[in-house]
Design a protein around this motif. Structure first.
Motif, PDB file in Angstrom:
ATOM      1  N   GLY A  91       0.779  -1.234   0.000  1.00  0.00           N
ATOM      2  CA  GLY A  91       0.000   0.000   0.000  1.00  0.00           C
ATOM      3  C   GLY A  91       0.805   1.275   0.000  1.00  0.00           C
ATOM      4  N   ARG A  92       2.013   1.267   0.570  1.00  0.00           N
ATOM      5  CA  ARG A  92       2.826   2.484   0.642  1.00  0.00           C
ATOM      6  C   ARG A  92       3.612   2.741  -0.644  1.00  0.00           C
ATOM      7  N   ASN A  93       3.607   1.783  -1.542  1.00  0.00           N
ATOM      8  CA  ASN A  93       4.344   1.928  -2.795  1.00  0.00           C
ATOM      9  C   ASN A  93       3.524   2.769  -3.781  1.00  0.00           C
ATOM     10  N   LYS A  94       4.140   3.866  -4.274  1.00  0.00           N
ATOM     11  CA  LYS A  94       3.407   4.776  -5.167  1.00  0.00           C
ATOM     12  C   LYS A  94       3.013   4.087  -6.464  1.00  0.00           C
ATOM     13  N   THR A  95       3.935   3.290  -7.021  1.00  0.00           N
ATOM     14  CA  THR A  95       3.630   2.610  -8.276  1.00  0.00           C
ATOM     15  C   THR A  95       2.438   1.680  -8.107  1.00  0.00           C
ATOM     16  N   TRP A  96       2.373   0.989  -6.955  1.00  0.00           N
ATOM     17  CA  TRP A  96       1.241   0.101  -6.668  1.00  0.00           C
ATOM     18  C   TRP A  96      -0.068   0.887  -6.641  1.00  0.00           C
ATOM     19  N   GLN A 224      -2.514  12.455  -1.232  1.00  0.00           N
ATOM     20  CA  GLN A 224      -3.506  12.495  -2.302  1.00  0.00           C
ATOM     21  C   GLN A 224      -3.811  11.098  -2.845  1.00  0.00           C
ATOM     22  N   LEU A 225      -2.762  10.277  -2.940  1.00  0.00           N
ATOM     23  CA  LEU A 225      -2.944   8.927  -3.456  1.00  0.00           C
ATOM     24  C   LEU A 225      -3.826   8.076  -2.546  1.00  0.00           C
ATOM     25  N   TYR A 226      -3.736   8.311  -1.228  1.00  0.00           N
ATOM     26  CA  TYR A 226      -4.587   7.572  -0.302  1.00  0.00           C
ATOM     27  C   TYR A 226      -6.068   7.812  -0.622  1.00  0.00           C
ATOM     28  N   MET A 227      -6.434   9.069  -0.800  1.00  0.00           N
ATOM     29  CA  MET A 227      -7.823   9.385  -1.122  1.00  0.00           C
ATOM     30  C   MET A 227      -8.181   8.875  -2.512  1.00  0.00           C
ATOM     31  N   PRO A 326       7.599   3.563 -23.751  1.00  0.00           N
ATOM     32  CA  PRO A 326       9.069   3.597 -23.850  1.00  0.00           C
ATOM     33  C   PRO A 326       9.629   5.016 -23.871  1.00  0.00           C
ATOM     34  N   ALA A 327       8.946   5.936 -24.550  1.00  0.00           N
ATOM     35  CA  ALA A 327       9.441   7.315 -24.628  1.00  0.00           C
ATOM     36  C   ALA A 327       9.431   7.987 -23.267  1.00  0.00           C
ATOM     37  N   LEU A 328       8.455   7.635 -22.432  1.00  0.00           N
ATOM     38  CA  LEU A 328       8.355   8.222 -21.084  1.00  0.00           C
ATOM     39  C   LEU A 328       9.018   7.343 -20.029  1.00  0.00           C
ATOM     40  N   LYS A 329       9.697   6.289 -20.492  1.00  0.00           N
ATOM     41  CA  LYS A 329      10.456   5.385 -19.623  1.00  0.00           C
ATOM     42  C   LYS A 329       9.571   4.743 -18.544  1.00  0.00           C
ATOM     43  N   PHE A 330       8.285   4.571 -18.885  1.00  0.00           N
ATOM     44  CA  PHE A 330       7.337   3.910 -17.966  1.00  0.00           C
ATOM     45  C   PHE A 330       7.400   4.513 -16.560  1.00  0.00           C
ATOM     46  N   SER A 331       7.476   5.825 -16.508  1.00  0.00           N
ATOM     47  CA  SER A 331       7.587   6.533 -15.234  1.00  0.00           C
ATOM     48  C   SER A 331       6.234   6.584 -14.532  1.00  0.00           C
ATOM     49  N   SER A 332       6.251   7.175 -13.318  1.00  0.00           N
ATOM     50  CA  SER A 332       5.001   7.323 -12.560  1.00  0.00           C
ATOM     51  C   SER A 332       4.012   8.198 -13.320  1.00  0.00           C
TER      52      SER A 332
END
Length: 517
Positions: A91-96, A224-227, A326-332
């Motif tokens: 839950g604390r992982n932003k990507t998750w 913000q991600l929690y909400m 790929p162009a955005l390097k699979f970022s957040s």
């Protein structure tokens, strides 16, 4: 202009147009006594809706029906619970959180199209019911007038008095309509709980608590991600729940309609048998409602969302998003983009769904009011007291608040305000160069607003369903009264026929010469 170009032009021109509705009730035929049982069963006594001509429409309706099935509901609910359990570890992982938010936004966006289609189908069914009920009422009125002319005033008075004594409105009437099973009643209870004003109040209490503790997290992206995750999960649940109760209640309503139409067609058949009337039921036309430019634009949008066009656009955007990975390097930022797009469109669809729910119901209410007036005319024609539905109860405060909320959230200008909100959020995110914070700006507020609109959508569904069931019961009860009247006339005619036969027998006997022994 080629044929294909003309079809495309017509598609875009007619979108959003609410046309006149035509319908006719199947005419009941009185078969001769020498007809076989198969011939006698040719009369259509149940509610039959005209099937859609295009195979694509029928296929899409089947997909919508499946989306509201028990299997889909339980499958997505299981996935939500699995996500909640896995969230203890990840839950604390932003990507998750972003990944789950994306999945939930996509699911909600797809169900937006399904719910729009579901409401359009419900509108078509309700209008078909109204036209067929009106069509049969016209024939029944003609035959009841003829039947009344055949009875003397004294006989008519006796009939009314006798029927008033023998027929009382009680619980046995409700028991003759199909009843929901235990699971159906449980789902209805849950719907009433979710759509209650207390639930809406608690929802906003939770939002303000989240805002109140923002300083403890420095109003960070994690806060913000929690909400975003919580509101997205709530959205998914309400979407699949609305789809499920919509299909479940549609099946139950169809059973009630079958019972109502069986009573209505039985009344017509008896009247035709007594009056020897063979004129077919006429086609009824309900004029197209007057729709303003803003409302037409909203309907124009729904006509595309309610087809495969909306889903096709989603998959096109999804393919473009994958290609840009790929162009955005699979970022957040890349992960959050698809959720941002689906979330913004989903919020706007929430406003549209509320508007549709209320506006389409107003059209069907107007059509059913005509049915009500025709029923009143039927009773007035034969001098039978029109059944009273009971004294009006005092509307509780929660119901008045709910009605006010319904008017506000379903107004066409509220939809415009929702569109302007989307534009404002996009402008704000653009000013932040679509950073993580900027995209969350386009995720969190829309997620909160859409969750609120979905709860209100359940509230509106509950109100409409309650009114619809009440209408069906009232219509059914009226047909029982009219059938009772016709049955008594049949009895009087039979008595008169038997009396004439007895009289003829007496005369014949007395005129026979007595032979002495």
């Amino acid at each position: 202009m080629s044929f294909a170009q003309k079809n495309i032009f017509e598609l875009f021109r007619k979108a959003g147009e609410k046309v006149e509705v035509r319908g006719v009730a199947p005419t009941q035929i009185v078969h001769a006594g020498n007809k076989t049982q198969e011939d006698k069963e040719r009369n259509i006594t149940m509610f039959i809706e005209k099937p859609k001509q295009r195979r694509l429409d029928r296929w899409l309706d089947k997909v919508v029906q499946i989306s509201g099935s028990q299997f889909v509901f339980l499958s997505i609910l299981t996935a939500l619970l699995t996500w909640a359990l896995l969230g203890i570890k990840f839950g604390r992982n932003k990507t998750w959180q972003i990944l789950i938010s994306d999945a939930q936004a996509i699911i909600c966006y797809i169900f937006d199209s399904f719910l729009v289609r579901q409401q359009l189908n419900a509108y078509d069914e309700d209008m078909a019911v109204a036209t067929q009920m009106q069509s049969r009422s016209i024939s029944n009125l003609r035959m009841l007038s003829k039947l009344k002319d055949q009875s003397s005033q004294e006989q008519q008075a006796k009939l009314v008095a006798r029927l008033d004594r023998e027929f009382y409105v009680n619980d046995s009437i409700a028991s003759q309509l199909p009843s929901e099973g235990r699971l159906g009643r449980l789902v209805t209870f849950v719907a009433l709980t979710i759509g209650h004003m207390v639930t809406i109040f608690l929802f906003w209490v939770g939002v303000f608590i989240w805002l109140g503790i923002g300083h403890l997290f420095d109003y960070s992206d994690t806060w913000q991600l929690y909400m975003n995750s919580a509101s997205s999960a709530l959205m998914v649940f309400t979407f699949i729940f609305i789809a499920n109760i919509g299909e479940r209640h549609s099946v139950y309503t169809k059973k009630c309609l079958d019972s109502l139409f069986q009573a209505d067609s039985s009344l017509e058949l008896r009247l035709r048998s007594l009056t020897h009337d063979v004129r077919s039921n006429i086609e009824v036309v309900i004029p197209a409602p007057k729709v303003g430019k803003i409302q037409r634009a909203i309907f124009y949008y729904t006509d595309f969302v309610g087809t495969l066009v909306g889903i096709a656009i989603l998959f096109t955007v999804f393919a473009a998003w994958v290609a840009a990975g790929p162009a955005l390097k699979f970022s957040s930022n890349w992960w959050l983009f698809i959720g941002t797009y689906a979330g913004l469109i989903g919020m706007f669809d929430g406003f549209v769904l509320r508007n549709m729910q209320s506006r389409l119901r107003s059209y069907t209410d107007a059509a059913m009011q005509v049915v009500d007036r025709r029923d009143r005319l039927l009773f007035e024609t034969i001098g039978l007291p029109f059944p009273v539905t009971g004294p009006e109860e005092k509307i509780p405060v929660t119901r008045r608040v709910s009605q006010t909320l319904d008017r506000i959230t379903s107004h066409q200008f509220t939809v415009v305000a929702g569109f302007l909100t989307v534009v404002g959020l996009v402008a704000g995110a653009s000013a932040m160069n679509w950073s993580l914070t900027g995209q969350l700006l386009c995720n969190v507020p829309p997620s909160i607003i859409e969750s609120f609109l979905m709860i209100v959508l359940v509230t509106g569904h509950n109100s409409i369903e309650e009114k619809k069931r009440s209408e069906l019961l009232i219509l059914y009860e009226r047909r029982l009264r009219l059938s009772g009247y016709v049955e008594m006339i049949e009895g009087l005619q039979n008595e008169s026929t038997l009396g004439s036969q007895d009289k003829e027998t007496v005369v014949y006997t007395t005129s026979t010469p007595i032979v002495s022994e």
